[in-house]
Every structure is written in C-alpha cells, then in structure tokens.
Scaffold this active site. Structure first.
Site, PDB file in Angstrom:
ATOM      1  N   ASN A 256       1.591   3.555  10.785  1.00 35.18           N
ATOM      2  CA  ASN A 256       0.801   4.109  11.896  1.00 35.18           C
ATOM      3  C   ASN A 256       1.138   3.359  13.182  1.00 35.18           C
ATOM      4  O   ASN A 256       1.449   2.166  13.142  1.00 35.18           O
ATOM      5  CB  ASN A 256      -0.701   3.981  11.597  1.00 35.18           C
ATOM      6  CG  ASN A 256      -1.115   2.561  11.262  1.00 35.18           C
ATOM      7  OD1 ASN A 256      -0.824   2.034  10.182  1.00 35.18           O
ATOM      8  ND2 ASN A 256      -1.760   1.920  12.201  1.00 35.18           N
TER       9      ASN A 256
ATOM     10  N   TYR B 153      -8.916 -10.271   1.721  1.00 31.99           N
ATOM     11  CA  TYR B 153     -10.180  -9.594   2.059  1.00 31.99           C
ATOM     12  C   TYR B 153     -10.961  -9.115   0.834  1.00 31.99           C
ATOM     13  O   TYR B 153     -12.124  -8.754   0.944  1.00 31.99           O
ATOM     14  CB  TYR B 153      -9.963  -8.427   3.038  1.00 31.99           C
ATOM     15  CG  TYR B 153      -9.070  -7.311   2.544  1.00 31.99           C
ATOM     16  CD1 TYR B 153      -9.479  -6.433   1.549  1.00 31.99           C
ATOM     17  CD2 TYR B 153      -7.812  -7.128   3.087  1.00 31.99           C
ATOM     18  CE1 TYR B 153      -8.653  -5.426   1.089  1.00 31.99           C
ATOM     19  CE2 TYR B 153      -6.973  -6.119   2.643  1.00 31.99           C
ATOM     20  CZ  TYR B 153      -7.397  -5.276   1.643  1.00 31.99           C
ATOM     21  OH  TYR B 153      -6.574  -4.288   1.192  1.00 31.99           O
ATOM     22  N   GLU B 154     -10.306  -9.098  -0.324  1.00 32.28           N
ATOM     23  CA  GLU B 154     -11.023  -8.695  -1.536  1.00 32.28           C
ATOM     24  C   GLU B 154     -11.933  -9.805  -2.044  1.00 32.28           C
ATOM     25  O   GLU B 154     -12.745  -9.587  -2.945  1.00 32.28           O
ATOM     26  CB  GLU B 154     -10.027  -8.295  -2.623  1.00 32.28           C
ATOM     27  CG  GLU B 154      -9.277  -7.016  -2.273  1.00 32.28           C
ATOM     28  CD  GLU B 154      -8.187  -6.690  -3.282  1.00 32.28           C
ATOM     29  OE1 GLU B 154      -8.528  -6.400  -4.433  1.00 32.28           O
ATOM     30  OE2 GLU B 154      -7.004  -6.736  -2.911  1.00 32.28           O
TER      31      GLU B 154
ATOM     32  N   HIS C 292      -3.364   0.695  -4.731  1.00 33.17           N
ATOM     33  CA  HIS C 292      -2.732  -0.479  -5.335  1.00 33.17           C
ATOM     34  C   HIS C 292      -2.917  -0.444  -6.846  1.00 33.17           C
ATOM     35  O   HIS C 292      -4.007  -0.719  -7.348  1.00 33.17           O
ATOM     36  CB  HIS C 292      -3.342  -1.769  -4.802  1.00 33.17           C
ATOM     37  CG  HIS C 292      -2.922  -2.083  -3.403  1.00 33.17           C
ATOM     38  ND1 HIS C 292      -1.841  -2.865  -3.106  1.00 33.17           N
ATOM     39  CD2 HIS C 292      -3.429  -1.698  -2.214  1.00 33.17           C
ATOM     40  CE1 HIS C 292      -1.710  -2.970  -1.802  1.00 33.17           C
ATOM     41  NE2 HIS C 292      -2.661  -2.261  -1.227  1.00 33.17           N
TER      42      HIS C 292
ATOM     43  N   ALA D 131       2.652  -2.193   4.109  1.00 33.50           N
ATOM     44  CA  ALA D 131       2.344  -1.160   5.094  1.00 33.50           C
ATOM     45  C   ALA D 131       1.821  -1.899   6.316  1.00 33.50           C
ATOM     46  O   ALA D 131       1.045  -2.851   6.187  1.00 33.50           O
ATOM     47  CB  ALA D 131       1.281  -0.228   4.547  1.00 33.50           C
TER      48      ALA D 131
ATOM     49  N   MET E 213      -2.247  -6.893   6.702  1.00 32.85           N
ATOM     50  CA  MET E 213      -3.254  -7.746   6.055  1.00 32.85           C
ATOM     51  C   MET E 213      -2.706  -8.457   4.826  1.00 32.85           C
ATOM     52  O   MET E 213      -3.458  -8.788   3.906  1.00 32.85           O
ATOM     53  CB  MET E 213      -4.456  -6.886   5.649  1.00 32.85           C
ATOM     54  CG  MET E 213      -5.046  -6.058   6.780  1.00 32.85           C
ATOM     55  SD  MET E 213      -6.334  -4.956   6.179  1.00 32.85           S
ATOM     56  CE  MET E 213      -6.611  -3.925   7.644  1.00 32.85           C
ATOM     57  N   SER E 214      -1.405  -8.683   4.791  1.00 33.74           N
ATOM     58  CA  SER E 214      -0.828  -9.285   3.572  1.00 33.74           C
ATOM     59  C   SER E 214       0.431 -10.076   3.890  1.00 33.74           C
ATOM     60  O   SER E 214       0.617 -10.536   5.012  1.00 33.74           O
ATOM     61  CB  SER E 214      -0.491  -8.161   2.580  1.00 33.74           C
ATOM     62  OG  SER E 214       0.554  -7.348   3.082  1.00 33.74           O
TER      63      SER E 214
ATOM     64  N   SER F  96       0.818  -1.219   0.000  1.00 36.13           N
ATOM     65  CA  SER F  96       0.000   0.000   0.000  1.00 36.13           C
ATOM     66  C   SER F  96       0.847   1.261   0.000  1.00 36.13           C
ATOM     67  O   SER F  96       1.704   1.434   0.856  1.00 36.13           O
ATOM     68  CB  SER F  96      -0.878   0.067   1.248  1.00 36.13           C
ATOM     69  OG  SER F  96      -1.727  -1.023   1.324  1.00 36.13           O
TER      70      SER F  96
ATOM     71  N   HIS G  72      -7.312   4.282   6.504  1.00 40.24           N
ATOM     72  CA  HIS G  72      -6.558   3.901   5.299  1.00 40.24           C
ATOM     73  C   HIS G  72      -5.830   5.121   4.715  1.00 40.24           C
ATOM     74  O   HIS G  72      -4.728   5.000   4.175  1.00 40.24           O
ATOM     75  CB  HIS G  72      -7.528   3.296   4.275  1.00 40.24           C
ATOM     76  CG  HIS G  72      -6.861   2.737   3.055  1.00 40.24           C
ATOM     77  ND1 HIS G  72      -5.840   1.804   3.121  1.00 40.24           N
ATOM     78  CD2 HIS G  72      -7.055   2.963   1.727  1.00 40.24           C
ATOM     79  CE1 HIS G  72      -5.446   1.498   1.887  1.00 40.24           C
ATOM     80  NE2 HIS G  72      -6.167   2.193   1.028  1.00 40.24           N
TER      81      HIS G  72
ATOM     82  N   HIS H 204      -5.478  -8.902  -2.103  1.00 35.66           N
ATOM     83  CA  HIS H 204      -5.590  -9.341  -0.709  1.00 35.66           C
ATOM     84  C   HIS H 204      -6.712 -10.347  -0.545  1.00 35.66           C
ATOM     85  O   HIS H 204      -7.695 -10.340  -1.293  1.00 35.66           O
ATOM     86  CB  HIS H 204      -5.876  -8.132   0.189  1.00 35.66           C
ATOM     87  CG  HIS H 204      -4.845  -7.061   0.120  1.00 35.66           C
ATOM     88  ND1 HIS H 204      -4.790  -6.152  -0.916  1.00 35.66           N
ATOM     89  CD2 HIS H 204      -3.817  -6.758   0.948  1.00 35.66           C
ATOM     90  CE1 HIS H 204      -3.769  -5.338  -0.717  1.00 35.66           C
ATOM     91  NE2 HIS H 204      -3.156  -5.676   0.399  1.00 35.66           N
TER      92      HIS H 204
HETATM   93  N1  HPA Z   1      -3.516  -2.754  10.945  1.00 37.97           N
HETATM   94  C1  HPA Z   1      -3.616  -3.618   9.920  1.00 37.97           C
HETATM   95  N2  HPA Z   1      -3.086  -3.414   8.722  1.00 37.97           N
HETATM   96  C2  HPA Z   1      -2.423  -2.266   8.529  1.00 37.97           C
HETATM   97  C3  HPA Z   1      -2.292  -1.306   9.542  1.00 37.97           C
HETATM   98  C4  HPA Z   1      -2.867  -1.573  10.820  1.00 37.97           C
HETATM   99  O1  HPA Z   1      -2.790  -0.757  11.767  1.00 37.97           O
HETATM  100  N3  HPA Z   1      -1.566  -0.271   9.023  1.00 37.97           N
HETATM  101  C5  HPA Z   1      -1.284  -0.619   7.739  1.00 37.97           C
HETATM  102  N4  HPA Z   1      -1.801  -1.808   7.434  1.00 37.97           N
END
Ligand code: HPA
Length: 284
Positions: free
Chosen positions: A245, A92-93, A68, A120, A221-222, A37, A259, A90
């Site tokens: 983050n 989740y898609e 993406h 990310a 998530m990847s 990401s 996001h 992903h």
């Molecule tokens: N959680 C899950 N996936 C992420 C995060 C997060 O805080 N930041 C970037 N991808």
C-alpha cells in the site's frame, strides 16, 4: 488465545526447539526463509516438504494473526534445501522480542547460515506504488530507539558478541545477487530503508511524514528484530519488502490503510516475489 511468553530464553531452550525440528525432517536446510503477511503461498511451492507446526516445537511462538499460517515448511526450492517459516509472530501480539526471534536462532542451530526475510510494507517513498518490490538495503529500528531490542538481556556468547555491528546488516553480496536477478527478469526492484514500528496501529499522517523525513522508504511491523538476531549470529541476510500500500501522508485524503488491503495486494505480488526468490536461490 492466551499469549505465553517470557523476556529471555536460555541456550538450552533454543537448543530444545532445534532438536525437535531436527527430529522431524531428514533435510539439512542451508537457507532460512521468513514469509510475511499474505506471502504464505510461497511455501506451497517447496518440494519434498516436511511440515512442522509451530505449536509442536518447544518454546516456539504461535501467531494468531489472519494471513499468517503457523508452520515450518522444510524441503527443496530452486535446487536449494530451505526451511521456510510460513507466517511469523509479531511483537504486537504480546510476545517478547526474544520470543519472536527465537526461530532465527533455531535456524542458526540447524546449520542455516543465510536468512531471507520478506514482509508486507507500506511505501513512504512517493515513487513506490502498491504491488512494487523493495530490496531492503538498511533499516531504522524505531522499536529499538524506544528501548526494545531482541539482544537486550544476558548475552548468549554461543550466538554472538555483546555489541554486534549493524553497519552491513544486509549482506552486500546478496544485494548484488538480487539486483542481478531482477535485472535479468526485467523486474522493477526498488531499494531503500525499511522502518520497523511496533504496530498494531497503522501510522498517522504525522508519523509517516516524520518517517519520510528521517529517511524511511517503507514501513512495517516486523523483520528488523529477526535481522538483528541473524546478524548477531553471523548469518548472511537478504530482505525484500512487498509494498502492499501507499501510505497516506495527506490530511485531505479520503483513503485509509487496512489489513485487508495489505493481504489483497500481498496475493497479487506473490508470483513476482516467487520468481525473484527462485532466481536468487538458484544463484546462491
Ligand atoms: N504500515 C505498517 N505496516 C504495514 C503497512 C503500513 O502501511 N503495510 C503493510 N504493513
């Protein structure tokens, strides 16, 4: 957008995708690069590039997520011939685990023996802050704990064994190279354990406290499905997380994770990550 997926693919289906990619470039890439990401701009630095949209490759999954892009960029970077995935799909898609990891097997069929994965991630380690980089030294396959592993289903012996080891999922020599390059560049490079969740929800404070307790330094998530498939196929793996983050584990906090925040910080990290990747590629 409709999601066209299936749980398992045959060796012939992986091969058809590889054949198509091979027909679209004269380069012979040796290193695969998956850009997470907000990190797509990294692929714009690839020289003499051939671009192959995922949508044109037989059986390839196509991402619909903002941030993406969806194409292979094949060419030269830091003196190496690379095949970069500008954007990934992903779980989740709605794609199956084998579908989201199909590109890794395509890389293997193209002769690529080294995979560099980026993502990310949220930092669960309190010492990490947004904008930091983390070398992935191990992972927690939370999605696998819940029963979804890309190697479920008939094993394809041409790729690897039924029960592959994950003891050294992140190649030790490559960890050393990345540490050395970061040190030479005066770059702070954390190291830690990446926990993979399915998403698309960000985590609750209770989930984040749990992940921290079981040893996660970062969450995303990847990546983990791709790393599993690469290891199964005997590929060498280097993984780097961009900490976009800090995660919110405190019930009193007024902040929330978004996001947009992930993408914004991703952009800021790009030059730092690019320098690290260039250094690592040059030493490979
Ligand atoms: N959680 C899950 N996936 C992420 C995060 C997060 O805080 N930041 C970037 N991808």
């Amino acid at each position: 957008m409709t999601v066209n997926t299936k749980p398992f693919f045959t060796y012939q289906e992986f091969s058809a995708a590889a054949e198509y990619v091979r027909s679209q470039t004269a380069h012979q890439p040796t290193i695969g690069l998956i850009l997470g990401s907000g990190l797509s701009p990294l692929a714009d630095e690839i020289e003499q590039a051939d671009h192959v949209p995922y949508a044109n490759v037989p059986n390839f999954p196509v991402s619909g997520v903002v941030g993406h892009a969806g194409k292979l960029v094949i060419g030269k970077l830091a003196g190496k011939t690379v095949l970069a995935m500008q954007g990934r799909t992903h779980f989740y898609e709605g794609y199956s685990m084998q579908h989201i990891t199909l590109p890794v097997r395509v890389m293997k069929l193209l002769g690529i023996e080294t995979l560099i994965v980026t993502n990310a991630a949220g930092g669960t380690n309190p010492d990490f802050k947004a904008g930091d980089l983390m070398l992935i030294k191990d992972h927690l396959n939370m999605v696998g704990f819940a029963g979804s592993n890309p190697l479920c289903g008939p094993n394809i012996e041409e790729f690897g064994p039924r029960f592959p080891s994950m003891t050294q999922a992140y190649t030790r020599d490559l960890l050393k190279v990345a540490r050395r390059v970061a040190q030479a560049q005066g770059l702070t490079l954390h190291e830690g354990v990446y926990a993979a969740l399915a998403g698309p929800t960000f985590e609750t404070p209770a989930e984040l406290r749990y992940l921290r307790m079981v040893g996660a330094d970062a969450v995303g998530m990847s990546t983990v499905p791709e790393v599993i498939v690469a290891n199964h196929a005997g590929m060498r793996v280097l993984g780097i997380s961009s900490i976009t983050n800090a995660t919110i584990q405190d019930y009193e906090s007024e902040e929330i994770t978004t996001h947009e925040e992930v993408l914004e910080t991703g952009k800021i990290i790009v030059p730092k990550l690019m320098a690290l990747l260039r250094g690592v590629l040059a030493e490979m």
